[in-house]
Design a protein around this motif. Structure first.
Motif, PDB file in Angstrom:
ATOM      1  N   HIS A   1       0.812  -1.219   0.000  1.00 19.33           N
ATOM      2  CA  HIS A   1       0.000   0.000   0.000  1.00 19.33           C
ATOM      3  C   HIS A   1       0.843   1.265   0.000  1.00 19.33           C
ATOM      4  N   GLU A   2       2.106   1.158   0.426  1.00 17.72           N
ATOM      5  CA  GLU A   2       2.973   2.334   0.461  1.00 17.72           C
ATOM      6  C   GLU A   2       4.384   1.939   0.020  1.00 17.72           C
ATOM      7  N   HIS A   3       4.727   2.291  -1.202  1.00 21.14           N
ATOM      8  CA  HIS A   3       6.062   2.019  -1.743  1.00 21.14           C
ATOM      9  C   HIS A   3       7.025   3.143  -1.353  1.00 21.14           C
ATOM     10  N   GLY A   4       8.309   2.885  -1.521  1.00 16.30           N
ATOM     11  CA  GLY A   4       9.324   3.921  -1.352  1.00 16.30           C
ATOM     12  C   GLY A   4       9.587   4.339   0.087  1.00 16.30           C
ATOM     13  N   GLN A   5       9.279   3.461   1.028  1.00 20.89           N
ATOM     14  CA  GLN A   5       9.560   3.773   2.425  1.00 20.89           C
ATOM     15  C   GLN A   5      11.061   3.714   2.672  1.00 20.89           C
ATOM     16  N   ARG A   6      11.541   4.498   3.607  1.00 19.46           N
ATOM     17  CA  ARG A   6      12.973   4.514   3.929  1.00 19.46           C
ATOM     18  C   ARG A   6      13.208   3.699   5.188  1.00 19.46           C
ATOM     19  N   PHE A   7      13.839   2.558   5.036  1.00 23.85           N
ATOM     20  CA  PHE A   7      14.268   1.782   6.196  1.00 23.85           C
ATOM     21  C   PHE A   7      15.503   0.990   5.830  1.00 23.85           C
ATOM     22  N   ASP A   8      16.253   0.612   6.850  1.00 25.33           N
ATOM     23  CA  ASP A   8      17.539  -0.060   6.627  1.00 25.33           C
ATOM     24  C   ASP A   8      17.375  -1.584   6.641  1.00 25.33           C
ATOM     25  N   TRP A   9      18.489  -2.262   6.451  1.00 26.05           N
ATOM     26  CA  TRP A   9      18.511  -3.726   6.394  1.00 26.05           C
ATOM     27  C   TRP A   9      17.945  -4.333   7.676  1.00 26.05           C
ATOM     28  N   SER A  10      18.312  -3.783   8.818  1.00 28.44           N
ATOM     29  CA  SER A  10      17.841  -4.311  10.099  1.00 28.44           C
ATOM     30  C   SER A  10      16.319  -4.234  10.193  1.00 28.44           C
TER      31      SER A  10
END
Length: 138
Positions: A62-71
């Motif tokens: 539902h929401e693309h392009g979120q910013r999060f890291d590998w963890s």
């Protein structure tokens, strides 16, 4: 490769006792990856995958392009899959390895370029550990 072949291959590689567990691992990995990258890139990357598998990266997100890291990626995959973090990370690596055999090398390169690689523990390069061990697209 169709849906049954894809899920069967994941089940075999992960040595899972049931197809449902393989589907859960695939869904968790590709949905979370679809959340991380822009929608158009998710569509491009998933275009070569079986329709039911493609949906996890595109229609289920539902929401693309979120910013999060590998963890955070591993944490989200573990939560969706109902697995512990080390298993979730390994499952994602195996699924990415299989997926990399189906998508064009240019799409795999584009995906890698969107995910920062560094020397620390937040290195997205960990997602491609098995791809690189097989010779990958490098």
């Amino acid at each position: 490769m169709n849906f049954d072949e894809f899920t069967g291959e994941v089940q075999h590689r992960l040595e899972l006792p049931a197809t449902g567990e393989a589907v859960r691992a695939i869904r968790a990995t590709l949905m979370t990856l679809g959340q991380r990258i822009p929608e158009g890139n998710a569509e491009d990357f998933a275009a070569s995958l079986p329709m039911e598998i493609k949906w996890y990266m595109t229609g289920a997100v539902h929401e693309h392009g979120q910013r999060f890291d590998w963890s955070e990626f591993v944490e989200r995959v573990a939560e969706i899959e109902g697995a512990d973090r080390p298993d979730a990370a390994y499952h994602a690596q195996v699924i990415m390895d299989l997926t990399s055999t189906l998508v064009p090398p240019s799409d795999l390169r584009q995906l890698r370029d969107m995910l920062p690689e560094s020397e620390d523990d937040e290195n997205w390069g960990k997602l491609f550990t098995l791809v690189d061990a097989d010779g990958g697209d490098e």
